[in-house]
Write a protein that holds these residues in place. Structure first.
Motif, PDB file in Angstrom:
ATOM      1  N   TYR A 188       1.750 -11.382   6.829  1.00 27.23           N
ATOM      2  CA  TYR A 188       0.408 -10.784   6.898  1.00 27.23           C
ATOM      3  C   TYR A 188      -0.654 -11.835   6.589  1.00 27.23           C
ATOM      4  CZ  TYR A 188      -2.634  -6.629   6.911  1.00 27.23           C
ATOM      5  OH  TYR A 188      -3.570  -5.679   7.238  1.00 27.23           O
ATOM      6  N   ALA A 189      -0.365 -12.697   5.618  1.00 26.36           N
ATOM      7  CA  ALA A 189      -1.303 -13.770   5.269  1.00 26.36           C
ATOM      8  C   ALA A 189      -1.484 -14.746   6.423  1.00 26.36           C
ATOM      9  CB  ALA A 189      -0.814 -14.508   4.025  1.00 26.36           C
ATOM     10  N   ASP A 202      -8.623 -12.037   1.650  1.00 26.56           N
ATOM     11  CA  ASP A 202      -9.249 -11.228   2.698  1.00 26.56           C
ATOM     12  C   ASP A 202      -8.273 -10.377   3.498  1.00 26.56           C
ATOM     13  OD1 ASP A 202     -11.639 -12.310   1.936  1.00 26.56           O
ATOM     14  OD2 ASP A 202     -11.804 -13.708   3.618  1.00 26.56           O
ATOM     15  N   GLU A 203      -7.063 -10.185   2.985  1.00 21.25           N
ATOM     16  CA  GLU A 203      -6.108  -9.378   3.744  1.00 21.25           C
ATOM     17  C   GLU A 203      -6.627  -7.967   3.995  1.00 21.25           C
ATOM     18  OE1 GLU A 203      -3.737 -12.844   2.514  1.00 21.25           O
ATOM     19  OE2 GLU A 203      -5.271 -11.630   1.538  1.00 21.25           O
ATOM     20  N   ILE A 280      -0.505  -6.511  13.616  1.00 14.12           N
ATOM     21  CA  ILE A 280       0.175  -6.900  12.370  1.00 14.12           C
ATOM     22  C   ILE A 280       0.124  -5.758  11.362  1.00 14.12           C
ATOM     23  CG2 ILE A 280      -1.859  -8.052  11.362  1.00 14.12           C
ATOM     24  CD1 ILE A 280       1.919  -8.894  10.913  1.00 14.12           C
ATOM     25  N   GLN A 281      -0.929  -4.948  11.406  1.00 13.37           N
ATOM     26  CA  GLN A 281      -0.985  -3.792  10.515  1.00 13.37           C
ATOM     27  C   GLN A 281       0.101  -2.787  10.874  1.00 13.37           C
ATOM     28  OE1 GLN A 281      -2.765  -3.066   7.677  1.00 13.37           O
ATOM     29  NE2 GLN A 281      -1.395  -1.291   7.630  1.00 13.37           N
ATOM     30  N   GLN A 282       0.289  -2.527  12.166  1.00 18.84           N
ATOM     31  CA  GLN A 282       1.317  -1.561  12.567  1.00 18.84           C
ATOM     32  C   GLN A 282       2.708  -2.079  12.238  1.00 18.84           C
ATOM     33  OE1 GLN A 282       0.851   0.918  16.041  1.00 18.84           O
ATOM     34  NE2 GLN A 282       2.876   0.294  16.789  1.00 18.84           N
ATOM     35  N   VAL A 283       2.950  -3.362  12.467  1.00 20.67           N
ATOM     36  CA  VAL A 283       4.260  -3.936  12.148  1.00 20.67           C
ATOM     37  C   VAL A 283       4.529  -3.828  10.654  1.00 20.67           C
ATOM     38  CG1 VAL A 283       5.542  -6.112  12.012  1.00 20.67           C
ATOM     39  CG2 VAL A 283       4.376  -5.479  14.140  1.00 20.67           C
ATOM     40  N   LEU A 312      -1.091  -3.063  -2.000  1.00 25.01           N
ATOM     41  CA  LEU A 312      -2.497  -2.679  -1.909  1.00 25.01           C
ATOM     42  C   LEU A 312      -2.888  -2.231  -0.503  1.00 25.01           C
ATOM     43  CD1 LEU A 312      -4.064  -5.533  -4.067  1.00 25.01           C
ATOM     44  CD2 LEU A 312      -3.849  -3.123  -4.704  1.00 25.01           C
ATOM     45  N   ASN A 313      -1.932  -2.261   0.432  1.00 29.18           N
ATOM     46  CA  ASN A 313      -2.208  -1.839   1.805  1.00 29.18           C
ATOM     47  C   ASN A 313      -2.156  -0.314   1.876  1.00 29.18           C
ATOM     48  OD1 ASN A 313      -1.905  -1.264   4.692  1.00 29.18           O
ATOM     49  ND2 ASN A 313      -1.627  -3.476   4.911  1.00 29.18           N
TER      50      ASN A 313
END
Length: 580
Positions: A188-189, A202-203, A280-283, A312-313
């Protein structure tokens, strides 16, 4: 008995103080130094904790650091050796820092502690816990559960990037782990960096941007970057990444895969960038859900605790609540490295010292995260006078009514009351508040108050008893760690593009002042919620002191500062010639 937990030297340094197993004070160093994600030794945070307890450092029974530096150094060396001769430049840059500084953290910290209190004989003994164990302890020992599965997911600790533990009473046993370089947090980073945002900072921008895109690149990610097994465990193809031995997160092969160079900070966000964020959010959500669902089936337990930066997501978290099979999920509100200070201290108390847990029925130990400093009215008045501000002192019974009326009239209010929050979220103690019914308010807050990107959403703080009706939430969400779907069309300022909102539920018993304010607004308007965003501008920490709040108020288009019973109106300052 006092135990001091410390996290430092990577990002988001913090200190936590336990008294007889209870968290009595915790704060991040950034709030005092005013440097966002401050990584230095948390001397200011430690001083605050000691002053709050009214003790000296000599009266602290145990001091504990949240990870083990030698294991981290071992990972660094083995990684460079396995990839040699690649990474020579990075190796030459990293080694002097480790050999001169990081490798001998115990001695360095003892020196820093002596600066806080020079009296006493000899150096203070410092204990060490492992990074992921600190995360796991922060989640389980602070939770309202006597037993739970514990899932910790972050970038990397010493070696671990994802761990599964079982917590029972005063004991935590790690049962599974995924090791570096295979890391959902670093994946994710990497996309965060590719999109032109700051890693380890900033994730959440990527998460917010995702709602504006279409996840059209998921198959590309699965085919080339990430292999996921049926149980949710995963393996990354390191041919596309540079973080093991390089100075960047991704490489040219990564760029060619997606057909574009990395976005530079400040460049326009195009449809491509939005689609990358959505993908990347869906994965990430899918992998976490697959992992959590398997754990529920494997262990058959009702409760799940989570920590680590990936916890934290809130978009992913909400999918776990709905679909993982766990009946209850509790997430450490300071899930990142700051929370490691809490977990390290709790691990020493319960596991090292063998002290029993007292789990309050239905309550966690984080006290709504209101663990930082507060400031008495007399001191606040002195500071207001020193800043030459015109202000009004209001009676307690009138304060909430005045503030609620200002918000209903379309004013933006900086709200400063009681103890500062610990963790990344403002929860009604250091908050900027506004009317969620105003269709222009999101734009106003982003442009004139926060000075940040226009796509960024704002969170609602809702009276707990209205959370299900307005957002479909059946569980508490006091720490803004879950999203709900907005059920009303007249709340444009807190409704994200995908129809969701990151919700804070506010309980009358646990957060009395903030509940009273929202309830007053509800009686006035019929709307049982407010916009609640952190009291700061972009790239600055949340305010800590009255002086910080005044500075933020003066340098933004905020209309009202409501601070410990005092009201400061921007219009009054202009009328009386005060500094604004």
């Amino acid at each position: 008995m006092f135990i001091l937990g410390i996290s430092a030297y990577f990002h988001d340094s913090a200190a936590c103080l336990l008294k007889d197993g209870q968290i009595i004070a915790a704060a991040q160093e950034e709030r005092f130094t005013r440097l966002k994600n401050e990584a230095s030794f948390p001397a200011c945070a430690i001083r605050f904790c000691l002053e709050f307890a009214g003790i000296t450092l000599a009266e602290v029974d145990h001091i504990v650091f949240y990870e083990k530096p030698f294991l981290k150094f071992e990972r660094l060396l083995e990684t460079y050796l396995s990839d040699a001769p690649k990474g020579l430049r990075s190796f030459l840059k990293a080694m002097p820092l480790w050999l001169n500084d990081k490798l001998f953290l115990k001695k360095r910290m003892q020196g820093e502690l002596k600066k806080i209190q020079s009296s006493g004989s000899g150096n203070r003994e410092i204990l060490f816990t492992e990074h992921h164990h600190s995360h796991a302890a922060s989640a389980f020992f602070a939770s309202p559960f006597s037993e739970a599965v514990i899932l910790t997911v972050d970038g990397v600790g010493e070696w671990a990037t994802t761990t599964v533990s079982i917590g029972r009473d005063k004991k935590i046993d790690m049962v599974q782990e995924i090791k570096f370089p295979h890391s959902l947090g670093l994946l994710y980073a990497a996309f965060t960096a590719y999109l032109g945002f700051k890693v380890n900072s900033d994730e959440y921008k990527v998460m917010g941007l995702a709602a504006y895109g279409t996840p059209r690149y998921c198959s590309l990610i699965y085919e080339h970057l990430l292999a996921v097994k049926a149980d949710g465990s995963f393996y990354m193809n390191m041919d596309y990444f540079n973080y093991c031995t390089g100075l960047t997160m991704t490489n040219k092969k990564f760029d060619r895969l997606f057909g574009a160079a990395p976005r530079k900070p400040g460049e326009e966000l195009t449809a491509f960038h939005k689609d990358i964020a959505a993908s990347i959010q869906q994965v990430t959500t899918t992998v976490l859900l697959q992992l959590a669902s398997h754990l529920q089936q494997q262990f058959g337990m009702d409760n799940l605790c989570m920590a680590g930066g990936v916890a934290l997501n809130c978009v992913a978290n909400s999918q776990l609540v709905e679909k993982s099979g766990f009946r209850k999920i509790w997430i450490q509100p300071a899930a990142g490295d700051a929370g490691g200070a809490v977990g390290a201290a709790l691990a020493i108390y319960h596991e090292y010292l063998g002290k029993e847990r007292a789990v309050p029925v239905g309550k966690d130990l984080m006290q709504n995260a209101l663990l930082g400093p507060s400031f008495p009215e007399a001191l606040v008045e002195e500071i207001l006078v020193a800043h030459h501000l015109s202000f009004q002192k209001t009676a307690p019974e009138d304060f909430h009514a005045r503030v609620a009326q200002y918000i209903a009239d379309g004013k933006v209010v900086g709200y400063f009351n009681g103890r500062m929050e610990f963790g990344p979220r403002a929860l009604g103690s250091r908050s900027i508040l506004a009317d969620p019914r105003n269709p222009d308010m999101q734009s106003i807050l982003n442009r004139k108050i926060k000075f940040r990107e226009g796509f960024r959403p704002f969170a609602p703080a809702v009276l707990e008893e209205f959370a299900e009706a307005y957002f479909g939430l059946k569980a508490e969400s006091p720490y803004m760690l879950f999203v709900g779907r907005t059920s009303f069309d007249d709340l444009p300022a807190i409704t994200h593009l995908d129809g969701t909102a990151r919700v804070q539920t506010v309980n009358a018993a646990e957060h009395q002042d903030f509940y009273q304010l929202i309830h007053t607004f509800y009686r006035l308007t019929g709307c049982p919620l407010l916009i609640n965003t952190s009291f700061n501008v972009m790239d600055e920490p949340i305010v800590c002191t009255p002086a910080d709040a005044i500075r933020c108020f003066q340098h933004t288009h905020m209309d009202v500062l409501a601070i410990e019973g005092y009201l400061v109106l921007k219009a009054d300052q202009e009328q009386h010639g005060a500094a604004i």
